[in-house]
Write an enzyme that holds these catalytic residues in place. Structure first.
Site, short mmCIF file in Angstrom:
data_model
loop_
_atom_site.label_atom_id
_atom_site.label_comp_id
_atom_site.label_asym_id
_atom_site.label_seq_id
_atom_site.Cartn_x
_atom_site.Cartn_y
_atom_site.Cartn_z
CB THR A 22 -56.37 -25.40 -13.90
OG1 THR A 22 -56.40 -26.58 -14.70
CG2 THR A 22 -57.33 -25.54 -12.74
CD GLU A 25 -57.27 -25.28 -9.13
OE1 GLU A 25 -56.81 -24.12 -9.14
OE2 GLU A 25 -56.72 -26.24 -9.69
CE LYS A 63 -39.16 -33.53 -3.12
NZ LYS A 63 -40.09 -33.85 -4.18
CD1 TRP A 122 -37.53 -31.47 0.08
CD2 TRP A 122 -39.43 -30.38 0.52
NE1 TRP A 122 -38.55 -32.37 -0.01
CE2 TRP A 122 -39.73 -31.74 0.25
CE3 TRP A 122 -40.47 -29.51 0.80
CZ2 TRP A 122 -41.04 -32.23 0.28
CZ3 TRP A 122 -41.77 -30.00 0.82
CH2 TRP A 122 -42.06 -31.34 0.56
#
Ligand code: AMP
Length: 542
Positions: free
Chosen positions: A185, A330, A439, A444
């Site tokens: 990754t 992944e 935030k 959000w």
């Protein structure tokens, strides 16, 4: 009672066998690292892959051993890819854009034994070779005439090496669940983690990716994977193209707008795939030169959110359909693609773009859900943001050597660390990475939505939005902008352009101009670095 069907293990080398047998003369055209255009076909790639497998086995590579590649997309990389997995080894595609320390880390972590490298990376490897104790031999993907004078251990020219082998070899008949490939990754925090693909997961994933509502490729297509084979399993195109016998055009080391445009036109490419930054370069080149895209039908854009303005330009100005895609290393890596289902197929103009801004719906083999922080499932109402979790046969169950511990929830879902909404038709829309979401006052704000909007301004080349600490609201958005060359636009004009298109309280509190926005090794905006760069920033009046 069991079914009475044949047992035919899903091994990756069956893909190149099929390509050689049924599409043997279909071409693979590459811009070689040495410069000239090179032409071969699936039958010849298979023949050389057999030699690679034979040579690796003779060099002592056993089932499960890792073999690294540091290579651009070329026919040689494809031969090596199939050769490694064909002798039971595990191809480990190393991203050469990582920092040298990270490259050394992942090669050591994977315990790679042989390393194939393009000429480009020989100087880089020479600098770190004394820190790579597991590498027994280096093979340079070139010929004797171009071989550099190098200190790399046992360095051989690839063409000389395979010229000494006859290819009289039978693929290793490993279990279909055996490891076939490996990719780390990109890891913006902590060390990169190894994702290990199996033969079975690669075969299933490629079949899923080829579905008509996904990549939708056929033997009549000419595919140009600009996305490198070292990025997220090469978006599976090294399996997908041979699986259906599409002609494959490989860009080598040159991914600038002019080089890609030349290949698109000269080879009659019908479908291509890459991250948005590549398409930014191509569109800029077309704007400067007045060029056109005469054969291209479809461009797959993923890896980062595809800005609405980019979709609009490709479709309206150049007549090329944009397929927005989302996935991750992944997930082998495809998660969703934004083809239009019947509910949306009739849409036009802005309404169509509204849907195409979403990352889309999954193929069979990917299940998904969104949850709150406590794991409770959230509604698919197109509004509620949640943690996006996925499950399927080509999705990681754990990382190599157990790094990161248990990564699945109790129902077997993997947390993607993306934050998303899902609509009633099952279309997913990424609003942020969980660590990038802003935030503000307990609510959000999606940085991706704001970035998409800002790059719609004609003078903006690139935009990134980060949260800046705020005494009252916790965080407020700061818009960071790179202007297009020669443009003088001011912050207020960009904000005026954005106003009314998002909720007022989402509007950035300020605009900062920079010459460059930092990117990761896979072309994503590096928000961690940007946040560090602006760590002392104060909004005007604070
Ligand atoms: P990688 O494993 O390097 O491909 O990175 C995977 C991550 O890239 C995902 O978890 C997302 O955060 C991001 N990503 C990939 N495709 C998209 C997309 N179309 N829109 C927004 N983010 C994306």
């Amino acid at each position: 009672m069991l079914g009475l069907m044949q047992d035919w293990p899903l091994r990756c080398h069956r893909i190149i066998d099929h390509a050689a047998m049924f599409h043997g003369r279909r071409e693979i055209v590459s811009r070689s690292v040495e410069g000239p255009i090179h032409r071969t076909n699936y039958a010849a790639v298979r023949a050389n892959a057999l030699k690679v497998a034979q040579g690796l086995e003779a060099a002592g590579i056993h089932v499960g051993d890792r073999v690294a590649t540091l290579g651009w997309n070329t026919w040689r990389h494809l031969e090596v890819w199939y050769g490694i997995l064909g002798c039971g080894g595990v191809y480990h595609t190393v991203n050469p854009r990582l920092f040298p320390d990270q490259i050394a880390y992942i090669i050591n972590h994977a315990e790679d034994r042989v390393l194939f490298t393009d000429l480009t990376f020989v100087p880089l490897l020479e600098k770190i070779a004394d820190r790579l104790p597991t590498i027994e031999r280096y093979i340079v993907l070139s010929d004797a005439a171009h071989m550099p004078d190098t200190s790399l251990k046992g360095a051989l020219a690839y063409e000389d090496w395979i010229a000494g082998l006859d290819g009289d070899y039978a693929w290793k008949e490993v279990d279909e669940r055996a490891a076939a490939g490996m990719c780390y990754t990109s890891g913006t925090t902590g060390n990169p983690k190894g994702v290990v693909y199996s033969h079975r997961s690669n075969v299933l994933h490629s079949m899923a990716a080829l579905q008509a509502d996904m990549l939708g490729l056929s033997s009549n297509d000419v595919v140009l994977p600009v996305v490198p084979m070292f990025h997220a399993n090469g978006w599976s195109l090294a399996f997908g193209a041979p699986m259906i016998g599409a002609k494959c055009v490989m860009p080598g080391a040159r991914m600038d707008g002019a080089s890609i445009h030349e290949l698109l036109e000269s080879e009659g490419v019908t479908c291509t795939a890459a991250v948005p930054t590549v398409w930014l370069m191509l569109l800029q080149h077309l704007e400067e030169t007045g060029g056109s895209l005469s054969t291209l039908k479809k461009v797959v854009i993923g890896g980062s959110a595809c800005p609405r303005a980019m979709t609009q330009t490709f479709q309206d100005k150049y007549g090329v359909e944009v397929i927005h895609a989302w996935g991750m290393t992944e997930m082998s890596p495809l998660g969703t693609m934004c083809s239009l289902k019947p509910a949306y197929a009739g849409l036009a103009g802005e309404a169509r773009l509204d849907i195409q801004e979403k990352q889309g719906h999954p193929p069979f083999t990917v299940e998904m859900k969104i949850t709150d922080d406590d794991g409770n499932e959230l509604p698919w109402d197109d509004k509620t943001f949640g943690r996006l979790k996925v499950r399927g046969p080509a999705i990681a169950a754990s990382y190599f050597k157990g790094e990161g511990g248990e990564i699945l929830d109790e129902d077997g879902y993997f947390d993607t660390n993306d934050v998303a909404t899902i609509d009633a038709e099952g279309y997913m829309r990424i609003t942020d990475r969980s660590k990038d979401v802003i935030k503000s006052g307990g609510e959000w704000i999606s940085s991706i939505d704001l970035e998409n909007l800002a790059v719609g301004h004609p003078d903006v080349a690139e935009a990134a939005v980060i949260g800046i600490a705020h005494p009252k609201w916790d965080e407020r958005p700061l818009l960071v902008v790179v202007r297009k060359p020669g443009r003088e636009v001011e912050g207020q004009a960009i904000l005026d352009f954005m106003r009314g298109k998002v909720a007022n309280w989402w509007m950035p509190d300020a605009v900062a101009f920079v010459d460059e926005i930092p990117h990761t090794a896979t072309g994503k905006i590096q928000k961690t670095t940007l946040r560090e760069q602006f760590s002392d920033y104060k909004f005007p009046g604070q």
